[in-house]
Structures are given as C-alpha cells and as structure tokens.
Design a protein around this motif. Structure first.
Motif, PDB file in Angstrom:
ATOM      1  N   UNK A 224      14.317  28.879  36.543  1.00 46.50           N
ATOM      2  CA  UNK A 224      14.216  28.295  35.200  1.00 46.50           C
ATOM      3  C   UNK A 224      15.504  27.569  34.834  1.00 46.50           C
ATOM      4  N   UNK A 225      15.368  26.375  34.285  1.00 47.41           N
ATOM      5  CA  UNK A 225      16.497  25.631  33.737  1.00 47.41           C
ATOM      6  C   UNK A 225      16.682  26.067  32.293  1.00 47.41           C
ATOM      7  N   UNK A 226      17.672  26.910  32.076  1.00 48.97           N
ATOM      8  CA  UNK A 226      17.866  27.510  30.756  1.00 48.97           C
ATOM      9  C   UNK A 226      18.218  26.477  29.692  1.00 48.97           C
ATOM     10  N   UNK A 227      18.737  25.318  30.104  1.00 44.95           N
ATOM     11  CA  UNK A 227      19.140  24.299  29.141  1.00 44.95           C
ATOM     12  C   UNK A 227      17.983  23.413  28.690  1.00 44.95           C
ATOM     13  N   UNK A 228      16.863  23.498  29.378  1.00 41.35           N
ATOM     14  CA  UNK A 228      15.721  22.648  29.033  1.00 41.35           C
ATOM     15  C   UNK A 228      14.993  23.210  27.817  1.00 41.35           C
ATOM     16  N   UNK A 229      14.637  22.321  26.893  1.00 42.00           N
ATOM     17  CA  UNK A 229      13.952  22.753  25.673  1.00 42.00           C
ATOM     18  C   UNK A 229      12.572  23.323  26.001  1.00 42.00           C
ATOM     19  N   UNK A 230      12.310  24.543  25.523  1.00 49.16           N
ATOM     20  CA  UNK A 230      11.015  25.167  25.735  1.00 49.16           C
ATOM     21  C   UNK A 230      10.817  25.744  27.119  1.00 49.16           C
ATOM     22  N   UNK A 231      11.901  25.934  27.858  1.00 45.92           N
ATOM     23  CA  UNK A 231      11.772  26.417  29.236  1.00 45.92           C
ATOM     24  C   UNK A 231      11.417  27.895  29.280  1.00 45.92           C
ATOM     25  N   UNK A 232      10.775  28.289  30.348  1.00 43.05           N
ATOM     26  CA  UNK A 232      10.369  29.669  30.590  1.00 43.05           C
ATOM     27  C   UNK A 232       9.853  29.787  31.999  1.00 43.05           C
ATOM     28  N   UNK A 233       9.340  30.935  32.368  1.00 36.85           N
ATOM     29  CA  UNK A 233       8.892  31.144  33.747  1.00 36.85           C
ATOM     30  C   UNK A 233       7.753  30.201  34.132  1.00 36.85           C
ATOM     31  N   UNK A 234       6.867  29.893  33.173  1.00 39.80           N
ATOM     32  CA  UNK A 234       5.750  28.998  33.476  1.00 39.80           C
ATOM     33  C   UNK A 234       6.109  27.533  33.280  1.00 39.80           C
ATOM     34  N   UNK A 235       7.148  27.282  32.469  1.00 37.19           N
ATOM     35  CA  UNK A 235       7.637  25.917  32.251  1.00 37.19           C
ATOM     36  C   UNK A 235       9.136  25.900  32.570  1.00 37.19           C
ATOM     37  N   UNK A 236       9.495  25.970  33.851  1.00 38.90           N
ATOM     38  CA  UNK A 236      10.920  26.096  34.207  1.00 38.90           C
ATOM     39  C   UNK A 236      11.769  24.904  33.791  1.00 38.90           C
ATOM     40  N   UNK A 237      11.150  23.746  33.578  1.00 45.06           N
ATOM     41  CA  UNK A 237      11.899  22.560  33.167  1.00 45.06           C
ATOM     42  C   UNK A 237      11.561  22.141  31.736  1.00 45.06           C
ATOM     43  N   UNK A 238      10.987  23.059  30.997  1.00 49.72           N
ATOM     44  CA  UNK A 238      10.718  22.834  29.592  1.00 49.72           C
ATOM     45  C   UNK A 238       9.545  21.903  29.328  1.00 49.72           C
ATOM     46  N   UNK A 239       9.401  21.550  28.049  1.00 47.29           N
ATOM     47  CA  UNK A 239       8.276  20.717  27.639  1.00 47.29           C
ATOM     48  C   UNK A 239       8.354  19.307  28.219  1.00 47.29           C
ATOM     49  N   UNK A 240       9.583  18.791  28.381  1.00 48.15           N
ATOM     50  CA  UNK A 240       9.719  17.458  28.955  1.00 48.15           C
ATOM     51  C   UNK A 240       9.211  17.421  30.393  1.00 48.15           C
ATOM     52  N   UNK A 241       9.266  18.568  31.066  1.00 48.99           N
ATOM     53  CA  UNK A 241       8.766  18.641  32.436  1.00 48.99           C
ATOM     54  C   UNK A 241       7.281  18.330  32.532  1.00 48.99           C
ATOM     55  N   UNK A 242       6.520  18.662  31.482  1.00 50.01           N
ATOM     56  CA  UNK A 242       5.089  18.329  31.471  1.00 50.01           C
ATOM     57  C   UNK A 242       4.906  16.819  31.543  1.00 50.01           C
ATOM     58  N   UNK A 243       5.661  16.110  30.715  1.00 49.57           N
ATOM     59  CA  UNK A 243       5.562  14.656  30.668  1.00 49.57           C
ATOM     60  C   UNK A 243       6.005  14.036  31.992  1.00 49.57           C
ATOM     61  N   UNK A 244       7.092  14.559  32.548  1.00 48.95           N
ATOM     62  CA  UNK A 244       7.592  14.023  33.816  1.00 48.95           C
ATOM     63  C   UNK A 244       6.600  14.236  34.954  1.00 48.95           C
ATOM     64  N   UNK A 245       5.745  15.244  34.830  1.00 53.66           N
ATOM     65  CA  UNK A 245       4.776  15.557  35.883  1.00 53.66           C
ATOM     66  C   UNK A 245       3.492  14.735  35.774  1.00 53.66           C
ATOM     67  N   UNK A 246       3.345  13.929  34.715  1.00 49.26           N
ATOM     68  CA  UNK A 246       2.132  13.122  34.543  1.00 49.26           C
ATOM     69  C   UNK A 246       1.789  12.289  35.779  1.00 49.26           C
TER      70      UNK A 246
END
Length: 505
Positions: A224-246
């Motif tokens: 998990x990237x602790x600095x990423x907004x909204x990060x957690x075990x299921x979203x290790x790169x935070x909410x922005x990671x969802x968008x980047x994965x599009x």
C-alpha cells in the motif's frame, strides 16, 4: 474513368452546420445523383454483400478483443491494485455496454462500411465524421502493429521455427493474413471464427485450472502507498489508481465497437448487427470476469502485475511448465492471431469508407475482382510492418491506439445523443435500451478514459494528437472540398439535409 481520383465524380464541400450540407461550390455537382459516372465510381468500390451472418459477426466482435484477455490488462494492477483495476474494469465494461447498445441502434439506421464515421457524419457533419473516422483509423492501424510485436515475442519465447529475430515473424503475419483477407471476406471471417474459438476455449480451460488454486489472500498482496489519497489493502494506490487503471480495464473490451464496419458485407445487417454486438459484449464480459479473478486469485496480484504472460505465470509461477501452462501459452498465440487478423479487417473497412467518400485519397477504396479493398489492406499493412520492425515498442503503440479509441467512443456516443434529439422521428428498427441515458453514460465515461490516457502515457497521447494535427491539415486544406456526394454516408446526410429544408419550408 481512368483512375480512382477522377475529377468528374460529383463532389460536395464540407458543411458548416452539423448534419446539413452546404450548396455546391463553383464547378461542383449539385449533389448525389444517378448518373453513369456515379454508378461507375461506386461499381469499382463495391464490397461482397451477404458474406457474414450474425454468427460470423459475433465471432468478429470477440476476435477483435480476445488477445487482451491473455496479456496487457494485468499492467493495470501496477496502477490501481486489485481493487482499483476491478473498479476500472467494471466502469469500462459499463462504458462499452452502453456504447455497444448505442451503436446497435445507429448501425440499424445506417448499415454501411463507414461504421462510426458514418454515424458521426449524419449527426455531427463532415468535421465530426472526419474526426471520428481518423480516431478509429489510429486505433485500427496502430493496434495490429503492436500485436505483431507480441506475436513475435511469443514465437521466439516458444522456440517456434528456430527464429532468433522477430522481424521475419512480423513480415509473415502481415503477408499471410492480409493474403487471406484479399482472398475474400467470407473466408477471412470463417478463419477468424475458428482461431477465436480456440482462444476462447483456452481461456475457459485456463480458468478451470486456475480456480483450483484460488486464494483470496493473494488478491490484495500489492504493498500500500500510504501517501495516496484513499489508499488501503484493496486500493493500494488510492482513488486516483482507479482512474489510472481505466486504459487497462479497456483491454478486456477494446475493439468490439468495430463490428458495424462489416455492415455492407453482412446478411440482413439491420437485424444481425444488434444481435452480434449484444452477444459479443456478453461473451467478452464473461471472459473478463473469469480471467481477471482466476489469474489474480491463483498466484496473487503482485506476481502477475508486470508479467508479459500473466496467465502462464498464474498457472506455474516460478516453477516448471506444466501441460496446462504450455497449452495456454500456445493458445495465447492463437488469441493474438485472432485479434491481429480481425483488426486488419476493421482498419481496411474504415479506410475504404473514408476514401470512397473522398475524405482520404479515393484510389485507396478501389476493390479487386473478389470485392476486397486491396490498397486499403496493403498500404496500412506496409505501415504496420514498418512500425513494428522500426519501433519495437508495442506498449506505446497500444497506448496511442487507446487514445484514438477513446476519442471515437465519445464522438459516437455524442452522435447517438444528437440524432435522438434532432431526429426523433427517424425510423429505428432497433432502439437502444435506456435511450439517451445509455449513450450519455458512454459519453461521460469515454471522456474520463480519454483523460486517463494522459495519466498513463503522456507521450503516447501527444503522438496521437500529432497524427490528428497532420490529418486535420489535409482535411482542412484539401479533402473537405472534394467529398464524393454519391458515397452512401454522404447521400444519407444529404437526404437528411433535404428533409430538414422541406420541414423548414
């Protein structure tokens, strides 16, 4: 006529109001007509009608996409983790489903080889048609070149034919498979259906084997990237990671929108197109679901995140190859061949339609005795081979293709919205479930995916924009003044303009 650019062919200038053509300029024909020159021009640009029923069209829709199940999607795990890629895939699946239902309605209204370009031409005018057609061409010329690179990597890694260099594989791919297309569309689509069936069967067999080792603990094993907004075990790169994965969620569906390009060669396209599009999308959604969960659950998300062959890694990890992993490895090659083969078909038909209407040089739409657009196959094939042999960067080329795809999706969805609003009384043999809410959803998600391409690969996005600038310069200063009024898409738009004029009068 002496050649494919005969100046006597009736032309019409670009329109200034979307959906309505201007009057003829000096020395130009007043519009489409039944003259012998029109008939001769179109006779030399005729595809073989009635060659594909709904089954072959469905196979074509799956073939466009199936290679994406074998590799590529997994790179999204490094952008969003399991949860981020799962949400991105779900949202992109919704986008494609909404787009497919919108295209099903549009393809029943205008069943021509222009596909998305033809829909946008009717709704958004010549500028919209050209922008959409160019975006589709970027996708369907770059994607085969990228897949040729992947085929070369597969052949070398499997030790086939004793090859140690990839360029002979690229050359063989373009020569052999373009040759089949030149032989005839019916033969080409049947070949594609067989290879696609092998690839789909392999995915189902893979899933059965992989699910026997399924472990939910491996799904969220990416740090998990602790600095990423909204990060957690299921979203290790935070909410922005969802968008980047599009863009990587799109790999499970990228290309299915190309089915309408076969409209002029289909049996009863008004009925077969909506059926083929719907079934293709259902099959692809099922394959995406089982492939994604089986691969990540069998070996863990971290293990397959950067693998060039994630399904094989999921089956064997760092161990010795098994009979099942070898089978899946060879089947992956079949999936790549299926997508490569079908994307060449799509690119040739889009080029054919744009050329026939004068948006691109007219000689590119000439067809052979077997009713194949031979220059529309050979010239993009030569460009694709040169890109594959000279670049060697398949990932970058696919990112450029994705950028073009997202632009075309937004414009095609917008075309549905405009036609529903402007021409509510237009006969619609098939109507999109949900109407404008469906196409509006596709439009918003397509714009979101377009922005996401800049998050993943800014260089690829700017390369695509550069190609757009060159194409727009050609259209602005040359081809928009020489459009062929007798082309089906232009006639359809001219008829709409005439009807609108009568209503205003």
């Amino acid at each position: 006529m002496s050649d494919g650019t005969d100046s006597r062919v009736p032309t019409t200038p670009a329109d200034s109001v979307p959906g309505a053509g201007q009057g003829p300029g000096p020395g130009q024909s007043p519009g489409p007509g039944p003259g012998t020159e029109d008939a001769d021009y179109l006779r030399r640009r005729t595809l073989r009608r009635g060659s594909a029923g709904w089954l072959l069209l469905t196979g074509l829709g799956v073939a466009y996409v199936v290679s994406g199940d074998f590799s590529g999607w997994n790179l999204g795990l490094a952008e969003g983790g399991f949860g981020g890629l799962a949400v991105a895939t779900l949202l992109m699946g919704v986008m494609y489903a909404c787009l497919v239902f919108s295209l099903a309605e549009l393809s029943a209204i205008l069943p021509t080889a222009g596909g998305g370009y033809g829909f946008a031409r009717r709704a958004l005018g010549t500028w919209g048609g050209f922008l959409t057609g160019t975006a589709i061409l970027i996708e369907y010329i770059l994607a085969p070149a990228a897949i040729a690179l992947f085929i070369g990597d597969y052949v070398e890694s499997l030790g086939l034919f004793g090859l140690t260099s990839d360029w002979p594989v690229y050359l063989a791919c373009f020569v052999i498979f373009i040759g089949i297309h030149l032989w005839g569309v019916g033969e080409a689509l049947r070949f594609s259906l067989v290879v696609t069936a092998v690839a789909v069967a392999a995915l189902l067999i893979f899933a059965v084997g992989a699910f026997t080792e399924f472990d939910t603990g491996g799904l969220n094993d990416i740090p998990v990237d602790e600095d990423a907004f909204g990060s957690g075990s299921w979203l290790p790169f935070g909410l922005l990671g969802i968008w980047s994965a599009f863009p990587f969620g799109m790999w499970f569906f990228l290309g299915v929108e190309g089915v309408p390009l076969a409209a002029e060669e289909a049996k009863d396209p008004v009925r077969s197109m909506p059926k083929a599009l719907s079934i293709s999308m259902a099959v692809l959604a099922l394959l995406a679901l089982i492939t994604f969960f089986a691969a990540t659950g069998a070996r863990g998300s971290a293990a397959v995140a950067d693998a060039g062959n994630p399904l094989v890694v999921a089956l064997q990890g760092d161990g010795e190859p098994t009979a099942l992993s070898r089978f899946v490895n060879y089947a992956g090659l079949a999936g790549l061949v299926a997508s490569f083969f079908s994307l060449i078909y799509a690119g040739s038909r889009q080029l054919f339609a744009l050329s026939r209407a004068g948006y691109l040089p007219r000689f590119l739409s000439l067809t052979s005795r077997r009713k194949a657009p031979y220059l529309g196959l050979l010239i993009p094939g030569a460009i694709g081979f040169a890109l594959a042999a000279g670049s060697g960067d398949g990932g970058r080329m696919l990112n450029v293709a994705v950028f073009g795809a997202t632009i075309s999706y937004a414009l095609m969805a917008l075309s549905h919205l405009v036609l529903r609003r402007r021409e509510p009384g237009l006969p619609r043999p098939y109507r999109t479930p949900g109407g404008t809410l469906t196409s509006g959803t596709a439009f918003v998600l397509a714009l979101s995916a377009l922005v996401a391409t800049f998050l993943v690969d800014k260089d690829a996005a700017f390369i695509a924009l550069g190609v757009y600038v060159v194409a727009l310069a050609y259209f602005t200063f040359y081809s928009r003044h020489r459009l062929v009024a007798a082309a089906p898409e232009e006639e359809f738009a001219a008829l709409a303009a005439a009807e609108a004029e009568l209503e205003r009068g």
